[in-house]
Design a protein around this motif. Sequence first.
Motif, mmCIF file in Angstrom:
data_model
loop_
_atom_site.group_PDB
_atom_site.id
_atom_site.type_symbol
_atom_site.label_atom_id
_atom_site.label_comp_id
_atom_site.label_asym_id
_atom_site.label_seq_id
_atom_site.Cartn_x
_atom_site.Cartn_y
_atom_site.Cartn_z
ATOM 1 N N ILE A 160 -35.825 12.735 27.033
ATOM 2 C CA ILE A 160 -35.442 11.499 26.465
ATOM 3 C C ILE A 160 -34.607 12.186 25.273
ATOM 4 O O ILE A 160 -34.421 13.107 24.634
ATOM 5 C CB ILE A 160 -36.526 10.750 25.953
ATOM 6 N N ASN A 161 -33.451 11.143 25.044
ATOM 7 C CA ASN A 161 -32.393 11.359 24.084
ATOM 8 C C ASN A 161 -32.924 10.640 22.851
ATOM 9 O O ASN A 161 -32.766 9.388 22.717
ATOM 10 C CB ASN A 161 -31.117 10.936 24.581
ATOM 11 N N VAL A 162 -33.672 11.394 22.027
ATOM 12 C CA VAL A 162 -34.317 10.619 20.703
ATOM 13 C C VAL A 162 -33.126 10.016 19.880
ATOM 14 O O VAL A 162 -33.400 9.091 19.406
ATOM 15 C CB VAL A 162 -35.113 11.832 19.904
ATOM 16 N N ASP A 163 -31.985 10.669 19.584
ATOM 17 C CA ASP A 163 -31.001 10.199 18.834
ATOM 18 C C ASP A 163 -30.365 8.833 19.275
ATOM 19 O O ASP A 163 -30.334 7.817 18.446
ATOM 20 C CB ASP A 163 -29.861 11.159 18.646
ATOM 21 N N LYS A 164 -30.242 8.398 20.614
ATOM 22 C CA LYS A 164 -29.785 7.362 21.066
ATOM 23 C C LYS A 164 -31.004 6.312 21.114
ATOM 24 O O LYS A 164 -30.616 5.414 20.999
ATOM 25 C CB LYS A 164 -29.290 7.518 22.527
ATOM 26 N N GLY A 165 -32.038 6.791 21.378
ATOM 27 C CA GLY A 165 -33.197 6.151 21.080
ATOM 28 C C GLY A 165 -33.205 5.295 19.770
ATOM 29 O O GLY A 165 -33.510 4.021 19.509
ATOM 30 N N LEU A 166 -33.357 6.130 18.641
ATOM 31 C CA LEU A 166 -33.266 5.566 17.081
ATOM 32 C C LEU A 166 -32.039 4.856 17.146
ATOM 33 O O LEU A 166 -31.995 4.058 16.305
ATOM 34 C CB LEU A 166 -33.425 6.818 16.415
ATOM 35 N N ASP A 167 -30.683 5.194 17.726
ATOM 36 C CA ASP A 167 -29.790 4.345 17.250
ATOM 37 C C ASP A 167 -29.866 3.055 17.864
ATOM 38 O O ASP A 167 -29.378 1.989 17.397
ATOM 39 C CB ASP A 167 -28.299 5.019 17.866
ATOM 40 N N PHE A 168 -30.449 3.030 19.173
ATOM 41 C CA PHE A 168 -30.907 1.652 19.434
ATOM 42 C C PHE A 168 -31.694 0.763 18.630
ATOM 43 O O PHE A 168 -31.452 -0.548 18.408
ATOM 44 C CB PHE A 168 -31.428 1.454 20.911
ATOM 45 N N LEU A 169 -32.711 1.434 17.934
ATOM 46 C CA LEU A 169 -33.438 0.618 17.159
ATOM 47 C C LEU A 169 -32.739 0.260 16.021
ATOM 48 O O LEU A 169 -32.978 -0.896 15.503
ATOM 49 C CB LEU A 169 -34.762 1.584 16.854
ATOM 50 N N SER A 170 -31.888 1.036 15.461
ATOM 51 C CA SER A 170 -31.181 0.802 14.378
ATOM 52 C C SER A 170 -30.347 -0.419 14.411
ATOM 53 O O SER A 170 -30.079 -1.340 13.413
ATOM 54 C CB SER A 170 -30.177 1.963 14.002
ATOM 55 N N ARG A 171 -29.788 -0.641 15.712
ATOM 56 C CA ARG A 171 -29.084 -1.767 15.957
ATOM 57 C C ARG A 171 -29.720 -3.267 15.912
ATOM 58 O O ARG A 171 -29.196 -4.211 16.151
ATOM 59 C CB ARG A 171 -28.244 -1.657 17.492
ATOM 60 N N CYS A 172 -31.217 -2.862 16.307
ATOM 61 C CA CYS A 172 -32.083 -4.167 16.239
ATOM 62 C C CYS A 172 -32.594 -4.425 14.818
ATOM 63 O O CYS A 172 -33.084 -5.522 14.565
ATOM 64 C CB CYS A 172 -33.429 -3.671 16.935
ATOM 65 N N ARG A 173 -31.927 -3.871 13.969
ATOM 66 C CA ARG A 173 -32.226 -3.981 12.344
ATOM 67 C C ARG A 173 -31.471 -5.041 11.924
ATOM 68 O O ARG A 173 -30.278 -5.254 12.141
ATOM 69 C CB ARG A 173 -31.719 -2.667 11.495
ATOM 70 N N ARG A 174 -32.194 -6.153 11.246
ATOM 71 C CA ARG A 174 -31.352 -7.402 10.777
ATOM 72 C C ARG A 174 -31.158 -7.255 9.385
ATOM 73 O O ARG A 174 -31.706 -6.470 8.486
ATOM 74 C CB ARG A 174 -32.468 -8.236 11.004
ATOM 75 N N TYR A 175 -30.344 -8.309 9.040
ATOM 76 C CA TYR A 175 -29.865 -8.075 7.453
ATOM 77 C C TYR A 175 -31.085 -8.773 6.418
ATOM 78 O O TYR A 175 -31.095 -8.182 5.492
ATOM 79 C CB TYR A 175 -28.987 -9.135 7.223
ATOM 80 N N GLU A 176 -32.223 -9.270 7.106
ATOM 81 C CA GLU A 176 -33.414 -9.574 6.372
ATOM 82 C C GLU A 176 -34.193 -8.340 5.963
ATOM 83 O O GLU A 176 -34.970 -8.534 4.915
ATOM 84 C CB GLU A 176 -34.462 -10.505 6.804
ATOM 85 N N GLY A 177 -33.982 -7.428 6.670
ATOM 86 C CA GLY A 177 -34.739 -6.155 6.597
ATOM 87 C C GLY A 177 -35.671 -5.671 7.637
ATOM 88 O O GLY A 177 -35.637 -4.375 7.741
ATOM 89 N N GLY A 178 -36.028 -6.508 8.447
ATOM 90 C CA GLY A 178 -36.939 -6.201 9.640
ATOM 91 C C GLY A 178 -36.224 -5.733 10.889
ATOM 92 O O GLY A 178 -34.892 -5.785 11.031
ATOM 93 N N PHE A 179 -36.894 -5.594 11.843
ATOM 94 C CA PHE A 179 -36.163 -5.341 13.422
ATOM 95 C C PHE A 179 -36.588 -6.347 14.204
ATOM 96 O O PHE A 179 -37.298 -7.105 14.186
ATOM 97 C CB PHE A 179 -36.931 -4.052 13.702
ATOM 98 N N ALA A 180 -35.536 -6.695 15.040
ATOM 99 C CA ALA A 180 -35.594 -7.698 16.109
ATOM 100 C C ALA A 180 -36.066 -7.375 17.421
ATOM 101 O O ALA A 180 -35.898 -6.007 17.649
ATOM 102 C CB ALA A 180 -34.290 -8.542 16.163
ATOM 103 N N GLN A 181 -36.315 -7.938 18.318
ATOM 104 C CA GLN A 181 -36.561 -7.718 19.842
ATOM 105 C C GLN A 181 -35.263 -7.138 20.533
ATOM 106 O O GLN A 181 -35.515 -6.370 21.439
ATOM 107 C CB GLN A 181 -37.190 -8.792 20.604
ATOM 108 N N GLN A 182 -34.286 -7.881 20.077
ATOM 109 C CA GLN A 182 -33.172 -7.145 20.507
ATOM 110 C C GLN A 182 -32.060 -7.404 19.655
ATOM 111 O O GLN A 182 -32.016 -8.060 18.359
ATOM 112 C CB GLN A 182 -32.337 -8.322 21.663
ATOM 113 N N PRO A 183 -30.808 -6.277 19.486
ATOM 114 C CA PRO A 183 -29.881 -6.698 18.710
ATOM 115 C C PRO A 183 -29.346 -8.190 18.450
ATOM 116 O O PRO A 183 -28.874 -8.760 19.474
ATOM 117 C CB PRO A 183 -28.551 -5.861 18.969
ATOM 118 N N GLY A 184 -29.077 -8.752 17.257
ATOM 119 C CA GLY A 184 -28.624 -10.034 16.898
ATOM 120 C C GLY A 184 -29.586 -11.079 16.785
ATOM 121 O O GLY A 184 -29.308 -12.162 16.503
ATOM 122 N N LEU A 185 -30.685 -10.938 17.254
ATOM 123 C CA LEU A 185 -31.966 -11.670 17.386
ATOM 124 C C LEU A 185 -32.844 -11.832 15.777
ATOM 125 O O LEU A 185 -32.348 -10.951 15.091
ATOM 126 C CB LEU A 185 -32.902 -11.596 18.150
#
Length: 406
Positions: free
Chosen positions: A197-222
């Motif tokens: 697996i590509n760890v960097d790309k996996g973590l990059d996807f998670l970072s795109r799920c990060r929201r302005y409130e501070g937490g993470f969403a189920q998908q980017p933008g949620l």
Amino acid sequence: MSDAASPAAPPAAFLAKQHALFALRHAKYLPTPYQAEDASRMTLAYFCLASLALLPASTVSTADPSLSALQVLLKPTQREGFVDWVYEQQAAVGGFRGSDSLAAARHLAVEAEPSTSAFSSLDPPNLIQTYTALLILGLLDDNFERLDRQGLLRFIGACQTSDGSFLQFPGCPEAGDPRSTYSAFAVASMLDDWSTINVDKGLDFLSRCRRYEGGFAQQPGLEANAGPTYCAIASFKLASRLHDLPEPPSLLRWLLDRQVRPPPLESSDSSDEDEEAEPGGPARDPDDAAGFQGRANKPTDACYSFWNMGALSLLLPAVSPDLSIDDVLDPALDRTWLLDCQHKVFGGIAREPGARPDVYHTYLSLAALALGDADGKILGLRRLDAGWNVPVEVAERMRSGLWKER
């Protein structure tokens, strides 16, 4: 009646024995309400067995206090039966499916009408069922000799997409989300092999799920939610990349803000016709308890006690090595809330007081209670490895058994 005339309800007792029997009963026979979830039977079995593994043997017997309720209540033949069943779900393409019920249904359909094709194949293996299958094998102290390690590695690699996310299985029509990323990372960490697996790309996807409130969403933008937030933090932790998690203080603040006061309990007859539901408990001052919500402006739910507490226990070392859960919130308030969610007759823990208990909320509540009582002196629960979701001693055995063949 005025507030002054309504004394606060006493703290509820921890019904450890009832919970152990509830988990054992469901491990043997899942009742009808779970029928729709049969494709996830592996995960349901995990919730039952993991609950028993957190409860001490003293809950149900006078056996060796170092043992868990799982080790005492599950007979050797039952343990072997569970292990054999798990391996029966190991697919030739790698990974584990959730159950084999479709095979049985197809067999019956063919006997009744040979031309029937409604049950043409088993469900494919998927990441969440694969993750919980490995945990079950660890909980049952399997030697992992039948495990297809290379098949597992190929499987998790095939689930990763070009944007870094993971599908539940190759070709899955549903988009990947932090749950599947966490499951893939957990399997890789259990095998101590990240080569497919590509760890960097996996973590990059998670970072795109990060929201302005501070937490993470189920998908980017949620909207940020505690479940995906736990999965994201745990993924960074399992990959030994917590130092790459941006702005941990804002994430910590978002998690702490999820602990809120539930509405006061009131004595009343339950309108739920389910026999396992029960009336609400005695009236309680809302200041006596504080559970967790999954999102802002939502009610408390027992499962979010774990998703938030688990995330906090993994995140705090990245914020300050000296911080513990006791330093940032009061676990006693959450403990009171969770104990109010217990079913006093059948055992088990529900999403809220008076609701029907289920294996999902029972395990996650016990896990949260274990994290809020790190030394086990209050409720006697065993220490939890919050990254993998098994007791610490089970995680150590799994590392010894799975890493020896690296």
